[in-house]
Design a protein around this motif. Sequence first.
Motif, PDB file in Angstrom:
ATOM      1  N   GLU A 135       0.861  -1.174   0.000  1.00 46.07           N
ATOM      2  CA  GLU A 135       0.000   0.000   0.000  1.00 46.07           C
ATOM      3  C   GLU A 135       0.898   1.225   0.000  1.00 46.07           C
ATOM      4  OE1 GLU A 135      -3.750  -0.168   2.388  1.00 46.07           O
ATOM      5  OE2 GLU A 135      -2.794   1.540   3.388  1.00 46.07           O
ATOM      6  N   MET A 136       0.602   2.195  -0.849  1.00 42.98           N
ATOM      7  CA  MET A 136       1.407   3.409  -0.856  1.00 42.98           C
ATOM      8  C   MET A 136       0.511   4.630  -0.998  1.00 42.98           C
ATOM      9  SD  MET A 136       3.332   3.165  -4.562  1.00 42.98           S
ATOM     10  CE  MET A 136       4.019   1.563  -4.244  1.00 42.98           C
ATOM     11  N   ILE A 137       1.028   5.748  -0.519  1.00 46.91           N
ATOM     12  CA  ILE A 137       0.325   7.017  -0.626  1.00 46.91           C
ATOM     13  C   ILE A 137       1.046   7.863  -1.671  1.00 46.91           C
ATOM     14  CG2 ILE A 137      -0.361   9.138   0.567  1.00 46.91           C
ATOM     15  CD1 ILE A 137      -1.842   6.612   1.572  1.00 46.91           C
ATOM     16  N   GLU A 138       0.278   8.283  -2.668  1.00 51.37           N
ATOM     17  CA  GLU A 138       0.796   9.174  -3.711  1.00 51.37           C
ATOM     18  C   GLU A 138       0.408  10.598  -3.349  1.00 51.37           C
ATOM     19  OE1 GLU A 138       0.144   9.367  -8.452  1.00 51.37           O
ATOM     20  OE2 GLU A 138      -1.614   9.952  -7.269  1.00 51.37           O
ATOM     21  N   THR A 139       1.374  11.504  -3.446  1.00 48.77           N
ATOM     22  CA  THR A 139       1.099  12.930  -3.299  1.00 48.77           C
ATOM     23  C   THR A 139       1.603  13.622  -4.557  1.00 48.77           C
ATOM     24  OG1 THR A 139       1.420  12.784  -0.902  1.00 48.77           O
ATOM     25  CG2 THR A 139       1.459  14.995  -1.876  1.00 48.77           C
ATOM     26  N   VAL A 140       0.707  14.289  -5.275  1.00 51.22           N
ATOM     27  CA  VAL A 140       1.111  15.027  -6.476  1.00 51.22           C
ATOM     28  C   VAL A 140       1.839  16.284  -6.018  1.00 51.22           C
ATOM     29  CG1 VAL A 140       0.307  16.237  -8.547  1.00 51.22           C
ATOM     30  CG2 VAL A 140      -0.856  14.142  -7.792  1.00 51.22           C
ATOM     31  N   THR A 141       3.053  16.511  -6.564  1.00 53.17           N
ATOM     32  CA  THR A 141       3.824  17.696  -6.171  1.00 53.17           C
ATOM     33  C   THR A 141       3.940  18.709  -7.306  1.00 53.17           C
ATOM     34  OG1 THR A 141       5.893  16.549  -6.687  1.00 53.17           O
ATOM     35  CG2 THR A 141       5.148  16.480  -4.397  1.00 53.17           C
ATOM     36  N   VAL A 142       3.976  18.253  -8.556  1.00 56.71           N
ATOM     37  CA  VAL A 142       4.070  19.166  -9.703  1.00 56.71           C
ATOM     38  C   VAL A 142       3.172  18.647 -10.818  1.00 56.71           C
ATOM     39  CG1 VAL A 142       5.576  20.197 -11.465  1.00 56.71           C
ATOM     40  CG2 VAL A 142       6.482  19.762  -9.172  1.00 56.71           C
ATOM     41  N   ARG A 143       2.388  19.542 -11.399  1.00 59.32           N
ATOM     42  CA  ARG A 143       1.573  19.189 -12.559  1.00 59.32           C
ATOM     43  C   ARG A 143       1.769  20.280 -13.607  1.00 59.32           C
ATOM     44  NH1 ARG A 143      -3.116  16.408 -14.029  1.00 59.32           N
ATOM     45  NH2 ARG A 143      -4.160  17.413 -15.766  1.00 59.32           N
ATOM     46  N   PHE A 175       5.139  15.872 -14.555  1.00 56.83           N
ATOM     47  CA  PHE A 175       4.135  15.439 -13.585  1.00 56.83           C
ATOM     48  C   PHE A 175       4.925  14.666 -12.536  1.00 56.83           C
ATOM     49  CE2 PHE A 175       1.125  12.704 -11.521  1.00 56.83           C
ATOM     50  CZ  PHE A 175      -0.014  13.483 -11.413  1.00 56.83           C
ATOM     51  N   THR A 176       5.044  15.253 -11.357  1.00 55.58           N
ATOM     52  CA  THR A 176       5.867  14.655 -10.307  1.00 55.58           C
ATOM     53  C   THR A 176       5.003  14.306  -9.104  1.00 55.58           C
ATOM     54  OG1 THR A 176       7.828  15.867 -11.033  1.00 55.58           O
ATOM     55  CG2 THR A 176       7.872  15.014  -8.793  1.00 55.58           C
ATOM     56  N   GLY A 177       5.318  13.164  -8.534  1.00 56.73           N
ATOM     57  CA  GLY A 177       4.630  12.739  -7.329  1.00 56.73           C
ATOM     58  C   GLY A 177       5.580  12.014  -6.408  1.00 56.73           C
ATOM     59  N   THR A 178       5.202  11.982  -5.140  1.00 56.40           N
ATOM     60  CA  THR A 178       5.941  11.175  -4.174  1.00 56.40           C
ATOM     61  C   THR A 178       5.080   9.965  -3.843  1.00 56.40           C
ATOM     62  OG1 THR A 178       5.025  12.340  -2.246  1.00 56.40           O
ATOM     63  CG2 THR A 178       7.101  13.195  -3.176  1.00 56.40           C
ATOM     64  N   TYR A 179       5.762   8.870  -3.535  1.00 58.57           N
ATOM     65  CA  TYR A 179       5.092   7.608  -3.225  1.00 58.57           C
ATOM     66  C   TYR A 179       5.711   7.060  -1.950  1.00 58.57           C
ATOM     67  CZ  TYR A 179       3.432   8.321  -7.888  1.00 58.57           C
ATOM     68  OH  TYR A 179       2.840   8.884  -8.986  1.00 58.57           O
ATOM     69  N   GLU A 180       4.882   6.951  -0.916  1.00 58.48           N
ATOM     70  CA  GLU A 180       5.370   6.473   0.374  1.00 58.48           C
ATOM     71  C   GLU A 180       4.763   5.121   0.689  1.00 58.48           C
ATOM     72  OE1 GLU A 180       5.657   9.536   3.618  1.00 58.48           O
ATOM     73  OE2 GLU A 180       4.506  10.702   2.137  1.00 58.48           O
TER      74      GLU A 180
END
Length: 146
Positions: A62-70, A76-81
């Motif tokens: 399970e991971m949490i995606e946070t969009v950081t740049v669109r 299109f950048t995101g972080t995945y934890e």
Amino acid sequence: MKFTTTIDINSPIDKVIALFDNPDNMSQWMEGLQSFQHLSGTPGQPGAKSKLRFKMGKREVEMIETVTVRNLPHEFTGTYEANGVFNIVKNKFVKVSEDKTRYITENEFQFKGFMKLIALLMPGAFKKQSMKFLQHFKEFAEKENH
């Protein structure tokens, strides 16, 4: 760990972006994706958070995606934890010709605890998985183009 993956897709950039930008398509090219659940923020916009659930072999991840740049198609950048892993993925799309698009991902992985050991023992696994997603996206995009 940082690396870049690149693939050329035989499809116009506007079609590639439309396919990439639709979360309903994710299961078509993200192998093992079980669910994508929007949690907060405006979907697809900076600050938006979503939960992704994957089945990888016998493991559930399970991971949490946070969009950081669109700023499509340029970025299109995101972080995945996930457990022990923090991943930053920068997606870029470049028009090669009228019917060809280059898809580039810049990946940065940071590891904690047990995952540091996994990363040391199997550093190629993360790049291989990232490349597999690109290959599957290429196949999906080219199939949808015809």
